[in-house]
Design a protein around this motif. Structure first.
Motif, PDB file in Angstrom:
ATOM      1  N   LEU A 130      32.552 -43.210 -20.001  1.00  0.00           N
ATOM      2  CA  LEU A 130      31.132 -43.460 -19.748  1.00  0.00           C
ATOM      3  C   LEU A 130      30.451 -42.089 -19.697  1.00  0.00           C
ATOM      4  CD1 LEU A 130      29.149 -45.838 -18.769  1.00  0.00           C
ATOM      5  CD2 LEU A 130      29.419 -44.810 -16.508  1.00  0.00           C
ATOM      6  N   VAL A 131      29.275 -41.986 -20.303  1.00  0.00           N
ATOM      7  CA  VAL A 131      28.570 -40.710 -20.307  1.00  0.00           C
ATOM      8  C   VAL A 131      27.347 -40.797 -19.402  1.00  0.00           C
ATOM      9  CG1 VAL A 131      27.338 -39.018 -21.715  1.00  0.00           C
ATOM     10  CG2 VAL A 131      29.328 -40.204 -22.652  1.00  0.00           C
ATOM     11  N   VAL A 132      27.197 -39.823 -18.524  1.00  0.00           N
ATOM     12  CA  VAL A 132      26.024 -39.759 -17.649  1.00  0.00           C
ATOM     13  C   VAL A 132      25.395 -38.377 -17.778  1.00  0.00           C
ATOM     14  CG1 VAL A 132      25.164 -39.922 -15.278  1.00  0.00           C
ATOM     15  CG2 VAL A 132      27.074 -41.373 -16.007  1.00  0.00           C
ATOM     16  N   PHE A 133      24.116 -38.348 -18.033  1.00  0.00           N
ATOM     17  CA  PHE A 133      23.369 -37.082 -18.035  1.00  0.00           C
ATOM     18  C   PHE A 133      22.366 -37.157 -16.890  1.00  0.00           C
ATOM     19  CE2 PHE A 133      23.842 -34.300 -21.826  1.00  0.00           C
ATOM     20  CZ  PHE A 133      24.888 -34.971 -22.440  1.00  0.00           C
ATOM     21  N   ALA A 134      22.517 -36.276 -15.915  1.00  0.00           N
ATOM     22  CA  ALA A 134      21.625 -36.341 -14.755  1.00  0.00           C
ATOM     23  C   ALA A 134      20.598 -35.216 -14.826  1.00  0.00           C
ATOM     24  CB  ALA A 134      22.441 -36.206 -13.474  1.00  0.00           C
ATOM     25  N   GLU A 135      19.367 -35.554 -14.565  1.00  0.00           N
ATOM     26  CA  GLU A 135      18.313 -34.543 -14.599  1.00  0.00           C
ATOM     27  C   GLU A 135      18.313 -33.736 -13.297  1.00  0.00           C
ATOM     28  OE1 GLU A 135      14.477 -34.768 -17.022  1.00  0.00           O
ATOM     29  OE2 GLU A 135      13.984 -35.765 -15.134  1.00  0.00           O
TER      30      GLU A 135
END
Ligand SMILES: *[C@@H]1O[C@H](CO)[C@@H](O)[C@H](O)[C@H]1NC(C)=O
Ligand SMILES: *[C@@H]1O[C@H](CO)[C@@H](O)[C@H](O)[C@H]1NC(C)=O
Ligand SMILES: *[C@@H]1O[C@H](CO)[C@@H](O)[C@H](O)[C@H]1NC(C)=O
Ligand SMILES: *[C@@H]1O[C@H](CO)[C@@H](O)[C@H](O)[C@H]1NC(C)=O
Length: 505
Positions: free
Chosen positions: A117-122
């Motif tokens: 799973l890919v998560v990009f957090a700001e």
């Protein structure tokens, strides 16, 4: 000359952007959204969903403060992920997270082969992740900005990961951190501070040693300069000699006006320093994005852009005015597409002011330019003067030794050899930030991957048909190391369960 660091995005007022000279940002002016129309962007946008998480403003006090919405992108690439498959978590930098996601295609590309799973957090205070409801309120004063720190940002990531895993019953999924540039610093630091939350980190082009006197303060400008020198000695000399010519011309009666004409500026110059900063930025960013293929990370550029700049500079007949050469050279950077009518020195669509605040508080990265080896005007980092500027601009005094107190950095090999594990520090030696990077292996699992011809976090970019062999191999090594971390983790879990199990029956 600007000597802080660089990064990215929000609309910023001229007053803010002009207030702190001598800050070199990671990414800087012109980076980002207006260029967001490449095919890669559309591809990755289709793969994720944008979500918001109610985030605590101050993780380190019990004060009752307003929450804020942190934006994050989630992609279950190819629908392959189910717990306990891994989670790849990108630690957002000082800018719009969509823009980083577009420029770190590597994470998206490799996820399916890990069923990850890919998560990009700001990062808080950037993009749409604004405390106090708006950028204006968030950036109002030192009080409202005081929650813009790396410690808070990393705590945001830790909180988000924990909550997300709980919501998805994914407590057993190993988390691997990714980050480039400042995001790479966050990834490495987070691995050290939160080993129970992430099993490893790929920190690309992360200058975690660019603090105090750990790395020489001249390394940034020395590397930019040697990137130009290796293309052409003449090119280096022309640029090196241009600063005095520029300054001398600015002193004539209508010198500033004629310079403004020569450089096709939208507004007349008020001083030559504005123009020097603009040129300095072009050379510095060119060194960061000196990629072996055409790209549009900061600006649309040809492959090996420094070579093209020097071709221009060197290509004129003898006797050509030195500033005409320089103008033609930087036009490769600022006007490669040929669509710019005039140059606006204040154009800063990404609002770097957040970085200026960070540079004036924790992220004090001293930078100097040394006469012998640099093509930039000589400059000696002057901490007291810098601190005065920060007090004037923000009403805060920097804490230049806090980062090394909080995260370490001095004698890093000795410290991390016994303490840390599972971090890849990748650096390309064309990248001026590599001077502040970890360039030597520390232990069998804290690995430095150094490429001679790499530029700023090139490994995190999407692969292309024009990738040189060293780049393909670099990525293969990274994938192998990450696979090793994940396998170790699953093995340890199984082993623990197996050995503890008998105690409970
Ligand atoms: C987890 O679920 C709660 C309740 O639905 C929600 O408020 C929260 O935003 C979720 N957390 C994350 C990280 O998405
Ligand atoms: C010069 O100063 C004027 C007045 O402050 C300002 O409007 C203008 O934008 C400045 N020019 C540049 C190139 O910054
Ligand atoms: C940008 O390039 C185009 C095409 O070469 C040229 O016509 C235009 O004048 C350039 N803009 C500036 C500001 O130099
Ligand atoms: C560090 O070790 C790895 C092998 O684990 C090797 O590929 C790499 O070249 C080494 N890095 C340096 C800077 O020597």
């Amino acid at each position: 000359m600007k000597l802080f660091l660089v990064l990215l995005i929000l609309l910023v007022t001229a007053a803010e952007s002009a207030s702190i000279p001598h800050v070199r940002r990671f990414l800087g002016h012109f980076a980002g959204s207006r260029l967001r129309n490449n095919a890669g962007a559309a591809l990755h946008a289709a793969q994720y969903e944008t979500r918001y998480f109610r985030q605590r403003l101050d993780h380190f006090s019990f004060a009752e403060l307003p929450d804020f919405n942190q934006r994050y992108l989630v992609g279950n690439t190819a629908g392959l992920w189910t717990p306990p498959a891994p989670i790849f978590f990108y630690c957002g930098n000082e800018g719009d997270i969509e823009w980083f996601s577009e420029n770190t295609g590597f994470v998206w590309e490799i996820a399916p082969s890990f069923s990850a799973l890919v998560v990009f957090a700001e990062h808080r205070y950037y993009g749409l992740s604004m405390p106090f409801g708006s950028k204006e309120e968030a950036y109002k004063d030192a009080k409202s900005l005081s929650y813009l720190t790396t410690e808070q940002a990393i705590a945001d990531f830790a909180t988000l990961i924990t909550d997300l895993k709980r919501n998805m019953s994914a407590e057993d999924s190993p988390v691997v951190l990714f980050g480039g540039s400042y995001g790479g610093m966050l990834a490495a630091w987070m691995r050290l501070k939160y080993p129970h939350i992430a099993i490893g980190a790929l920190a690309s082009s992360a200058p975690i040693l660019q603090f105090e006197n750990i790395s020489p303060p001249e390394s940034f400008y020395d590397i930019v300069s040697s990137d130009f020198k290796r293309e052409s000695m003449n090119c280096f000399d022309v640029i090196k000699n241009s600063w005095d010519v520029l300054e001398a011309q600015g002193k004539y009666g209508d010198g500033l006006i004629s310079l403004s004409g020569k450089f096709r500026l939208c507004k007349d110059l008020n001083n030559t320093e504005q123009l020097s900063d603009w040129l300095d930025s072009a050379y510095s960013y060119l060194a960061m994005v000196d990629y072996p293929y055409a790209s549009s990370f900061l600006m649309p550029l040809p492959a090996y852009p420094i070579k093209e700049v020097c071709k221009k500079i060197d290509g004129f007949p003898d006797g050509t005015d030195i500033l005409d050469r320089v103008f033609a050279g930087v036009s490769i950077y600022y006007n490669y597409t040929g669509s710019v009518d005039c140059f606006d020195l204040e154009d800063d669509p990404h609002g770097m002011s957040g970085w200026d605040w960070q540079a004036c508080t924790e992220m004090v990265m001293p930078m100097s330019s040394r006469k012998e080896s640099s093509m930039f005007p000589p400059y000696e980092f002057d901490y007291p003067a810098f601190a005065d500027e920060c007090i004037q601009s923000y009403g805060v005094r920097p804490r230049p030794t806090w980062v090394t107190t909080e995260f370490g950095g001095h004698d890093i090999s000795t410290v991390l050899k016994k303490f840390g594990s599972n971090i890849i520090f990748s650096n390309g030696l064309l990248d001026p930030w590599s001077g502040g990077g970890v360039l030597q292996n520390i232990s069998h699992s804290i690995i430095a991957l150094v490429t001679k011809l790499g530029a700023h976090h090139i490994d995190l970019r999407s692969s292309t048909a024009d990738d040189p062999k060293w780049l393909v191999e670099l990525r293969e090594t990274e994938i192998k190391l990450i696979k090793g971390w994940i396998n170790d983790y699953y093995q340890d879990k199984a082993f623990t369960a197996y050995s503890i199990f008998p105690l409970f029956i």
